[in-house]
Design a protein around this motif. Structure first.
Motif, short mmCIF file in Angstrom:
data_model
loop_
_atom_site.label_atom_id
_atom_site.label_comp_id
_atom_site.label_asym_id
_atom_site.label_seq_id
_atom_site.Cartn_x
_atom_site.Cartn_y
_atom_site.Cartn_z
N ASP A 115 0.81 -1.22 0.00
CA ASP A 115 0.00 0.00 0.00
C ASP A 115 0.85 1.27 0.00
N ILE A 116 2.04 1.21 -0.59
CA ILE A 116 2.91 2.38 -0.73
C ILE A 116 2.94 2.77 -2.21
N LYS A 117 3.01 4.06 -2.46
CA LYS A 117 3.00 4.57 -3.83
C LYS A 117 4.20 4.03 -4.62
N THR A 118 3.95 3.68 -5.88
CA THR A 118 5.02 3.16 -6.74
C THR A 118 5.43 4.23 -7.74
N TYR A 119 6.68 4.14 -8.21
CA TYR A 119 7.21 5.06 -9.21
C TYR A 119 7.73 4.25 -10.38
N THR A 120 7.92 4.88 -11.48
CA THR A 120 8.29 4.19 -12.72
C THR A 120 9.54 3.33 -12.57
N GLU A 121 10.56 3.84 -11.90
CA GLU A 121 11.82 3.10 -11.82
C GLU A 121 11.80 1.91 -10.87
N ASP A 122 10.88 1.85 -9.92
CA ASP A 122 10.88 0.71 -8.98
C ASP A 122 9.61 -0.13 -9.07
N SER A 123 8.83 0.00 -10.14
CA SER A 123 7.57 -0.74 -10.21
C SER A 123 7.49 -1.63 -11.44
N VAL A 124 6.64 -2.64 -11.33
CA VAL A 124 6.39 -3.59 -12.41
C VAL A 124 4.88 -3.64 -12.63
N PRO A 125 4.41 -3.41 -13.87
CA PRO A 125 2.97 -3.49 -14.09
C PRO A 125 2.50 -4.95 -14.26
N VAL A 126 1.40 -5.29 -13.61
CA VAL A 126 0.73 -6.57 -13.80
C VAL A 126 -0.72 -6.22 -14.07
#
Length: 193
Positions: A115-126
């Motif tokens: 439940d923490i905000k994600t950013y482009t460099e540390d996230s993976v879309p599913v």
């Protein structure tokens, strides 16, 4: 030997007034009820000794008792025990919170696991949900994704694989085991057809 008063008449659990032998009906646990009080608390159907079910001195017909205290999954194979109205309220509240969390995860780009905000460099879309790379693990086997093992979200309903997704990640092997479905990307198979 002196005179003693006769014992007080027992009270009807339904209406809390005295029940005399001529008007009594022995219901559950040999507790006397008025004949007119032997009816379902929920639907007011008149009950007999063969059709009544008792819970905390309240009488229910078989259908109402099963609906309130013994809910079953559609397959009918699971006994959940006695479920109180508080349990039902708690389940509704948990479901409402889960739906809010899912909506917030999609709209605010939050990781559903932590439940923490994600950013482009540390996230993976599913699908259309973003997870942190460290949070991306199968709920069954706890393995992370690799080149041969993609991750996917499970459907809301086991019987309908086209239903809304649940925010639970599965590797393709656990997905196939749990939902008895090949790990094809369903949206791709639909567009192919």
């Amino acid at each position: 030997m002196g005179w003693t008063a006769p014992p007080a008449a027992p009270q009807c659990p339904a209406c809390k007034t005295s029940v005399f032998p001529a008007e009594s009906f022995m219901a559950a646990d040999r507790k006397p009820f008025h004949k007119k009080c032997v009816k379902c608390k929920t639907c007011s159907k008149v009950l007999t000794s063969a059709t009544l079910n008792e819970h905390l001195t309240q009488l229910y017909c078989k259908a109402c008792y099963d609906n309130i205290f013994m809910p079953q999954k559609p397959g009918g194979d699971e006994y959940g025990g006695i479920v109180t109205p508080e349990d039902l309220k708690r389940k509704e509240e948990e479901e409402r919170k889960r739906l809010e969390k899912a909506k917030r995860a999609k709209s605010e780009r939050r990781c559903p696991s932590c439940d923490i905000k994600t950013y482009t460099e540390d996230s993976v879309p599913v699908s259309d949900v973003f997870y942190h790379k460290a949070c991306l693990k199968c709920v069954e086997c706890e393995k992370g994704p690799d080149a041969d093992t993609p991750m996917m979200l499970g459907p809301q309903d086991n019987d309908d694989v086209f239903a809304d997704e649940v925010l639970e990640l599965y590797c393709k092997f656990c997905f196939a085991k749990k939902y008895k479905l090949s790990a094809l990307n369903i949206s791709e198979s639909v567009t192919i057809l």
